[in-house]
Design an enzyme around this catalytic site. Structure first.
Site, PDB file in Angstrom:
ATOM      1  N   LYS A 189      47.874  48.138  30.084  1.00  0.00           N
ATOM      2  CA  LYS A 189      47.908  47.593  28.845  1.00  0.00           C
ATOM      3  C   LYS A 189      46.806  46.874  28.476  1.00  0.00           C
ATOM      4  O   LYS A 189      46.051  46.838  27.398  1.00  0.00           O
ATOM      5  CB  LYS A 189      48.921  46.594  28.859  1.00  0.00           C
ATOM      6  CG  LYS A 189      50.149  46.686  27.837  1.00  0.00           C
ATOM      7  CD  LYS A 189      51.308  45.710  27.801  1.00  0.00           C
ATOM      8  CE  LYS A 189      51.581  45.056  29.166  1.00  0.00           C
ATOM      9  NZ  LYS A 189      51.239  43.500  29.384  1.00  0.00           N
ATOM     10  N   ARG A 191      57.071  39.004  24.582  1.00  0.00           N
ATOM     11  CA  ARG A 191      57.615  39.604  25.787  1.00  0.00           C
ATOM     12  C   ARG A 191      59.278  39.496  25.558  1.00  0.00           C
ATOM     13  O   ARG A 191      59.976  39.732  26.792  1.00  0.00           O
ATOM     14  CB  ARG A 191      57.243  38.707  26.736  1.00  0.00           C
ATOM     15  CG  ARG A 191      56.247  39.554  27.577  1.00  0.00           C
ATOM     16  CD  ARG A 191      55.579  38.510  28.768  1.00  0.00           C
ATOM     17  NE  ARG A 191      55.087  39.428  29.837  1.00  0.00           N
ATOM     18  CZ  ARG A 191      53.666  39.695  29.977  1.00  0.00           C
ATOM     19  NH1 ARG A 191      52.803  39.034  28.860  1.00  0.00           N
ATOM     20  NH2 ARG A 191      53.274  39.945  31.067  1.00  0.00           N
ATOM     21  N   ARG A 243      45.362  46.658  42.185  1.00  0.00           N
ATOM     22  CA  ARG A 243      44.506  45.506  41.395  1.00  0.00           C
ATOM     23  C   ARG A 243      44.495  44.164  42.287  1.00  0.00           C
ATOM     24  O   ARG A 243      43.836  43.512  42.260  1.00  0.00           O
ATOM     25  CB  ARG A 243      45.229  45.429  40.212  1.00  0.00           C
ATOM     26  CG  ARG A 243      44.672  44.406  39.155  1.00  0.00           C
ATOM     27  CD  ARG A 243      45.168  44.393  37.808  1.00  0.00           C
ATOM     28  NE  ARG A 243      46.788  43.833  37.777  1.00  0.00           N
ATOM     29  CZ  ARG A 243      47.539  43.887  36.392  1.00  0.00           C
ATOM     30  NH1 ARG A 243      47.075  44.453  35.492  1.00  0.00           N
ATOM     31  NH2 ARG A 243      48.746  43.283  36.838  1.00  0.00           N
ATOM     32  N   ARG A 273      44.645  38.780  42.103  1.00  0.00           N
ATOM     33  CA  ARG A 273      45.445  38.116  41.332  1.00  0.00           C
ATOM     34  C   ARG A 273      46.554  37.391  42.068  1.00  0.00           C
ATOM     35  O   ARG A 273      47.214  38.166  42.719  1.00  0.00           O
ATOM     36  CB  ARG A 273      46.092  39.013  40.258  1.00  0.00           C
ATOM     37  CG  ARG A 273      45.005  39.047  39.068  1.00  0.00           C
ATOM     38  CD  ARG A 273      45.499  40.044  37.875  1.00  0.00           C
ATOM     39  NE  ARG A 273      46.959  39.480  37.451  1.00  0.00           N
ATOM     40  CZ  ARG A 273      47.347  40.253  36.071  1.00  0.00           C
ATOM     41  NH1 ARG A 273      46.440  40.429  35.424  1.00  0.00           N
ATOM     42  NH2 ARG A 273      48.354  39.666  35.650  1.00  0.00           N
ATOM     43  N   ARG A 300      58.276  40.691  38.290  1.00  0.00           N
ATOM     44  CA  ARG A 300      57.691  40.895  36.931  1.00  0.00           C
ATOM     45  C   ARG A 300      58.225  42.229  36.502  1.00  0.00           C
ATOM     46  O   ARG A 300      58.615  42.197  35.421  1.00  0.00           O
ATOM     47  CB  ARG A 300      56.103  41.186  37.249  1.00  0.00           C
ATOM     48  CG  ARG A 300      55.227  39.579  37.620  1.00  0.00           C
ATOM     49  CD  ARG A 300      53.999  39.805  37.858  1.00  0.00           C
ATOM     50  NE  ARG A 300      53.445  40.179  36.623  1.00  0.00           N
ATOM     51  CZ  ARG A 300      52.102  40.928  36.447  1.00  0.00           C
ATOM     52  NH1 ARG A 300      51.542  41.415  37.507  1.00  0.00           N
ATOM     53  NH2 ARG A 300      51.500  40.963  35.313  1.00  0.00           N
TER      54      ARG A 300
HETATM   55  P1  AMP Z   1      49.921  39.155  31.753  1.00  0.00           P
HETATM   56  O1  AMP Z   1      48.385  38.908  31.961  1.00  0.00           O
HETATM   57  O2  AMP Z   1      50.286  39.661  30.046  1.00  0.00           O
HETATM   58  O3  AMP Z   1      50.290  40.194  32.613  1.00  0.00           O
HETATM   59  O4  AMP Z   1      50.490  38.082  31.815  1.00  0.00           O
HETATM   60  C1  AMP Z   1      50.529  37.199  33.066  1.00  0.00           C
HETATM   61  C2  AMP Z   1      51.739  36.176  33.121  1.00  0.00           C
HETATM   62  O5  AMP Z   1      51.437  35.113  32.222  1.00  0.00           O
HETATM   63  C3  AMP Z   1      53.037  36.557  33.012  1.00  0.00           C
HETATM   64  O6  AMP Z   1      53.605  37.270  34.030  1.00  0.00           O
HETATM   65  C4  AMP Z   1      53.937  35.642  32.473  1.00  0.00           C
HETATM   66  O7  AMP Z   1      54.017  34.630  33.589  1.00  0.00           O
HETATM   67  C5  AMP Z   1      52.918  34.810  31.678  1.00  0.00           C
HETATM   68  N1  AMP Z   1      52.824  35.261  30.258  1.00  0.00           N
HETATM   69  C6  AMP Z   1      51.896  36.224  29.514  1.00  0.00           C
HETATM   70  N2  AMP Z   1      52.290  36.284  28.572  1.00  0.00           N
HETATM   71  C7  AMP Z   1      53.480  35.773  28.042  1.00  0.00           C
HETATM   72  C8  AMP Z   1      54.621  35.650  27.234  1.00  0.00           C
HETATM   73  N3  AMP Z   1      54.328  36.328  26.027  1.00  0.00           N
HETATM   74  N4  AMP Z   1      55.717  35.126  27.459  1.00  0.00           N
HETATM   75  C9  AMP Z   1      55.987  34.411  28.538  1.00  0.00           C
HETATM   76  N5  AMP Z   1      55.048  34.263  29.759  1.00  0.00           N
HETATM   77  C10 AMP Z   1      54.012  35.089  29.491  1.00  0.00           C
END
Ligand code: AMP
Length: 192
Positions: free
Chosen positions: A13, A88, A127, A133, A144
């Site tokens: 994504k 989300r 990754r 990360r 996740r």
């Molecule tokens: P991402 O980089 O989009 O994979 O996001 C990394 C982490 O940030 C996720 O696993 C959540 O812990 C938090 N996160 C990101 N976007 C959201 C969202 N829209 N709602 C809640 N938590 C979020």
């Protein structure tokens, strides 16, 4: 044009949505990036967010909705923007509809990227090694994926009913996947 990208962790994504935002010349809004920036600030709030992220848990809806609401009122989002990792949950999806409605706008297109689970886990482990990360440990990866299935997948039905959903096969080479994505755009925006 306001575009939402949905897909499980590891589906690509981030890479694809950044490329599409560049292609359309609109801002790329990643709530994950915004939250990681909040963690970097040395505050109690940052520490709380960092704790949730490192366990693969979602940050509370209200907080994420406020961050997005604030960002969307900035001028560069007027022509549209691309959301990566937001909404989300259904609560967030409804909030996004309300925020955009206040600006006289709506979600125009929702792209759902799909890949099989074995491939997702393989990509995330790769990754984890490449980017260090903290949320790519095997335990957090499982968490996740579970959060995605339970909290985020219901959005697919929500946007299907709204008539904005397009599903894209996320397996294959990045260029092939991007080509499939651009085919979902209105004709005039496919090539620039
Ligand atoms: P991402 O980089 O989009 O994979 O996001 C990394 C982490 O940030 C996720 O696993 C959540 O812990 C938090 N996160 C990101 N976007 C959201 C969202 N829209 N709602 C809640 N938590 C979020």
């Amino acid at each position: 044009m306001y575009i939402v990208f949905i897909g499980p962790p590891g589906v690509g994504k981030g890479t694809q949505s950044r490329r599409l935002a560049r292609h359309l010349n609109i801002p790329h809004l990643s709530t994950g990036d915004m939250l990681r920036a909040a963690c970097a600030a040395n505050t109690d709030f940052g520490a709380q967010v960092a704790e949730l992220l490192s366990r693969g848990r979602l940050v509370p809806d209200q907080l994420v909705n406020e961050i997005v609401d604030r960002r969307l009122s900035e001028d560069d989002c007027r022509p549209g923007c691309l959301f990566d990792g937001f909404p989300r949950t259904l609560v967030q999806a409804r909030s996004l509809d309300e925020i955009l409605a206040r600006h006289g706008q709506k979600v125009n297109l929702v792209l759902e990227l799909r890949a099989n689970e074995d491939e997702l886990v393989r990509r995330m482990l790769l990754r984890a090694t490449a980017e260090h990360r903290s949320d790519d440990s095997p335990e957090t990866i499982r968490n996740r994926l579970h959060v995605y299935r339970t909290e985020t997948e219901p959005l697919i039905g929500y946007y299907e009913r709204a008539g904005t959903l397009q599903t894209v096969d996320g397996m294959g080479l990045p260029d092939e996947i991007f080509e499939r994505i651009t085919r979902c755009l209105p004709q005039e925006q496919r090539s620039h």
